[in-house]
Motif scaffolding. Structure first.
Motif, PDB file in Angstrom:
ATOM      1  N   TYR A  34       7.088  68.959  27.009  1.00  0.00           N
ATOM      2  CA  TYR A  34       7.060  68.287  25.777  1.00  0.00           C
ATOM      3  C   TYR A  34       5.789  67.339  25.728  1.00  0.00           C
ATOM      4  CZ  TYR A  34       9.155  64.145  28.065  1.00  0.00           C
ATOM      5  OH  TYR A  34       9.303  63.081  29.198  1.00  0.00           O
ATOM      6  N   ARG A  35       5.567  67.200  24.414  1.00  0.00           N
ATOM      7  CA  ARG A  35       4.644  66.063  23.976  1.00  0.00           C
ATOM      8  C   ARG A  35       5.267  65.015  23.079  1.00  0.00           C
ATOM      9  NH1 ARG A  35      -0.888  69.812  22.456  1.00  0.00           N
ATOM     10  NH2 ARG A  35      -1.538  69.802  24.630  1.00  0.00           N
ATOM     11  N   GLN A  36       5.080  63.794  23.404  1.00  0.00           N
ATOM     12  CA  GLN A  36       5.818  62.737  22.928  1.00  0.00           C
ATOM     13  C   GLN A  36       4.843  61.582  22.376  1.00  0.00           C
ATOM     14  OE1 GLN A  36       9.840  61.890  23.796  1.00  0.00           O
ATOM     15  NE2 GLN A  36       8.954  60.164  25.068  1.00  0.00           N
ATOM     16  N   LEU A  37       5.179  60.938  21.312  1.00  0.00           N
ATOM     17  CA  LEU A  37       4.382  59.843  20.896  1.00  0.00           C
ATOM     18  C   LEU A  37       5.404  58.641  20.713  1.00  0.00           C
ATOM     19  CD1 LEU A  37       2.644  61.392  17.715  1.00  0.00           C
ATOM     20  CD2 LEU A  37       1.664  61.114  19.795  1.00  0.00           C
ATOM     21  N   TYR A  38       5.170  57.453  21.321  1.00  0.00           N
ATOM     22  CA  TYR A  38       5.717  56.444  21.273  1.00  0.00           C
ATOM     23  C   TYR A  38       5.012  55.473  20.071  1.00  0.00           C
ATOM     24  CZ  TYR A  38       7.964  57.731  25.918  1.00  0.00           C
ATOM     25  OH  TYR A  38       8.551  58.310  26.907  1.00  0.00           O
TER      26      TYR A  38
ATOM     27  N   PHE B 123       2.277  60.652  25.407  1.00  0.00           N
ATOM     28  CA  PHE B 123       2.823  61.078  26.824  1.00  0.00           C
ATOM     29  C   PHE B 123       3.219  62.527  26.810  1.00  0.00           C
ATOM     30  CE2 PHE B 123       6.713  61.425  29.193  1.00  0.00           C
ATOM     31  CZ  PHE B 123       6.118  61.043  30.399  1.00  0.00           C
ATOM     32  N   GLU B 124       2.739  63.354  27.757  1.00  0.00           N
ATOM     33  CA  GLU B 124       2.938  64.518  28.016  1.00  0.00           C
ATOM     34  C   GLU B 124       3.542  64.951  29.492  1.00  0.00           C
ATOM     35  OE1 GLU B 124       0.276  68.788  27.131  1.00  0.00           O
ATOM     36  OE2 GLU B 124      -0.708  66.683  27.321  1.00  0.00           O
ATOM     37  N   ALA B 125       4.537  65.903  29.402  1.00  0.00           N
ATOM     38  CA  ALA B 125       5.059  66.283  30.764  1.00  0.00           C
ATOM     39  C   ALA B 125       5.694  67.599  30.741  1.00  0.00           C
ATOM     40  CB  ALA B 125       6.098  65.142  30.932  1.00  0.00           C
TER      41      ALA B 125
ATOM     42  N   LEU C 151       8.929  60.173  19.308  1.00  0.00           N
ATOM     43  CA  LEU C 151       9.025  61.203  18.677  1.00  0.00           C
ATOM     44  C   LEU C 151       8.241  62.500  19.499  1.00  0.00           C
ATOM     45  CD1 LEU C 151       7.615  59.544  15.503  1.00  0.00           C
ATOM     46  CD2 LEU C 151       9.933  60.170  15.983  1.00  0.00           C
ATOM     47  N   CYS C 152       9.129  63.338  19.798  1.00  0.00           N
ATOM     48  CA  CYS C 152       8.843  64.126  20.936  1.00  0.00           C
ATOM     49  C   CYS C 152       8.946  65.863  20.428  1.00  0.00           C
ATOM     50  CB  CYS C 152      10.045  64.334  22.139  1.00  0.00           C
ATOM     51  SG  CYS C 152       9.953  65.416  23.200  1.00  0.00           S
ATOM     52  N   LEU C 153       7.980  66.587  20.697  1.00  0.00           N
ATOM     53  CA  LEU C 153       7.748  67.924  20.356  1.00  0.00           C
ATOM     54  C   LEU C 153       8.104  68.718  21.667  1.00  0.00           C
ATOM     55  CD1 LEU C 153       7.333  70.379  18.204  1.00  0.00           C
ATOM     56  CD2 LEU C 153       4.824  70.088  19.146  1.00  0.00           C
ATOM     57  N   THR C 154       9.165  69.485  21.760  1.00  0.00           N
ATOM     58  CA  THR C 154       9.591  70.404  22.825  1.00  0.00           C
ATOM     59  C   THR C 154       8.515  71.564  22.669  1.00  0.00           C
ATOM     60  OG1 THR C 154      11.681  69.604  22.991  1.00  0.00           O
ATOM     61  CG2 THR C 154      11.197  71.810  24.222  1.00  0.00           C
ATOM     62  N   THR C 155       7.550  71.998  23.884  1.00  0.00           N
ATOM     63  CA  THR C 155       6.649  72.942  23.837  1.00  0.00           C
ATOM     64  C   THR C 155       7.097  73.891  24.637  1.00  0.00           C
ATOM     65  OG1 THR C 155       5.639  71.780  25.539  1.00  0.00           O
ATOM     66  CG2 THR C 155       4.671  70.961  23.493  1.00  0.00           C
TER      67      THR C 155
END
Length: 284
Positions: free
Chosen positions: A98-102, A34-36, A53-57
C-alpha cells in the motif's frame, strides 16, 4: 528493500520477517509519504493525530477499526481519521502492499474553507474502505509526482474534495463565489518569470493576497491547471530550448531548477514522452 521507520507510522509495528519492508519521508509541508509491503508483520492497535489515507496496491489488507474487521482490495482507499484506534495485517498468505499519506488535519480544514461559502467541519467518512476516484488519484499523483510546495497544495485540495465527496453528511461542494482575476493574473505573471527555480506557496500568497488553497482552486478555473503544473511547464519549456542548443543535461537540469539530472529526466519524459537525451537527438 528499504526499511525506515516513520514518525507517524512506526508505532506498534512488529518486525517479524526480513522480506517485509517499509519506507517513508520526514513530514514536509504537512504530509508524510509512507509505502510498505507486509506479509508477516502486523500493526498492533495504535492511533495517529493525522488523517491516514491509504491506497491498497497489491494483495488484501485487513484491519480492525471502530469495532469491526475491515478488508481493502487493490484500488480501494482506506480512510483513517485522527485519533481513531486501529491495527493492520495481511488477510492472506500472499501479503499486501500500500501507499499512504499522513496529512495534518489543519491542512484539510484550511482547504475546505476555500471551497465552501459557509463554515465546514472536517469530513468524517463513516465507511473506512471506499472506492473514491479523487482520493485514489490524489494518492497516486502524490507518489508519482514531485513534492514541491505548489504540488503539495494541489494534492491537499484533491484530498479535501475526495473527503467531502465520501462524507454523505456534507453538502455538494460549492464553487468559489467569484474569481479574483487580478490576483490570478499577478500569480501567472510571477510564475512566468520564475522558470529556473522552485516557487514556494508563501510567495504566491504574498503576491495575490489569496491563501494557497484559494489560489490553487481558482487558478485551475482560470488557467485550466494548477500553479505547480503551470510553473513546471514553464521550467520544462526552458529546458527544451536549452537542450536543442546542445548544453549538457546536468547543466540544463540545474538551470531549470531541478535537484538533479535524474529528477529532471523523469519529469521531462512524463511530460513529453521522450527522455531529454532522445529529444535533443531528434531535434538537432
Amino acid at each position: 528493500m528499504i526499511e525506515k521507520h516513520s514518525k507517524a507510522s512506526g508505532a506498534g509495528l512488529e518486525r517479524l520477517c526480513t522480506q517485509d519492508w517499509m519506507q517513508s519521508t520526514e513530514t514536509e509541508y504537512g504530509i508524510e509519504f509512507f509505502e510498505a509491503w507486509f506479509q508477516r508483520s502486523a500493526y498492533q492497535k495504535h492511533r495517529h493525530d493525522t488523517y491516514a489515507l491509504c491506497l491498497t496496491t497489491t494483495g488484501v489488507q485487513a484491519f480492525t477499526y471502530r469495532g469491526a474487521t475491515q478488508i481493502s482490495l487493490p484500488g480501494q482507499v482506506v480512510v483513517l481519521h485522527p485519533d481513531e484506534l486501529h491495527d493492520g495485517y495481511a488477510a492472506t498468505q500472499e501479503g499486501y502492499g500500500y501507499r499512504q499519506l499522513y496529512v495534518e488535519p489543519a491542512l484539510i480544514f484550511e482547504a475546505l474553507q476555500a471551497m465552501r461559502p459557509r463554515h465546514c467541519s472536517l469530513p468524517f467518512v463513516r465507511t473506512p474502505v471506499v472506492m473514491n476516484r479523487k482520493l485514489s488519484a490524489a494518492i497516486i499523483a502524490a507518489f508519482q509526482g514531485t513534492r514541491e510546495p505548489l504540488a503539495i497544495d494541489s494534492i491537499i485540495v484533491q484530498l479535501a474534495e475526495g473527503l467531502l465527496e465520501a462524507d454523505p453528511s456534507c453538502q455538494q461542494i460549492a464553487q468559489p463565489r467569484h474569481l479574483d482575476v487580478v490576483a490570478l493574473k499577478r500569480a501567472r505573471q510571477y510564475l512566468d518569470t520564475q522558470k529556473t527555480r522552485v516557487v514556494h506557496s508563501r510567495e504566491l500568497e504574498a503576491i495575490t493576497g489569496l491563501t494557497r488553497y484559494e489560489l490553487a482552486r481558482q487558478f485551475r478555473q482560470m488557467c485550466g491547471t494548477s500553479p505547480y503544473r503551470y510553473l513546471l511547464m514553464r521550467r520544462l519549456n526552458l529546458a527544451r530550448e536549452q537542450l536543442v542548443q546542445g548544453r549538457p543535461l546536468v547543466d540544463v537540469a540545474l538551470e531549470a531548477g531541478f535537484a538533479d539530472q535524474a529528477h529532471f529526466s523523469r519529469m521531462f519524459k512524463a511530460t513529453f514522452g521522450f527522455t531529454p537525451a532522445l529529444y535533443r537527438t531528434l531535434s538537432i
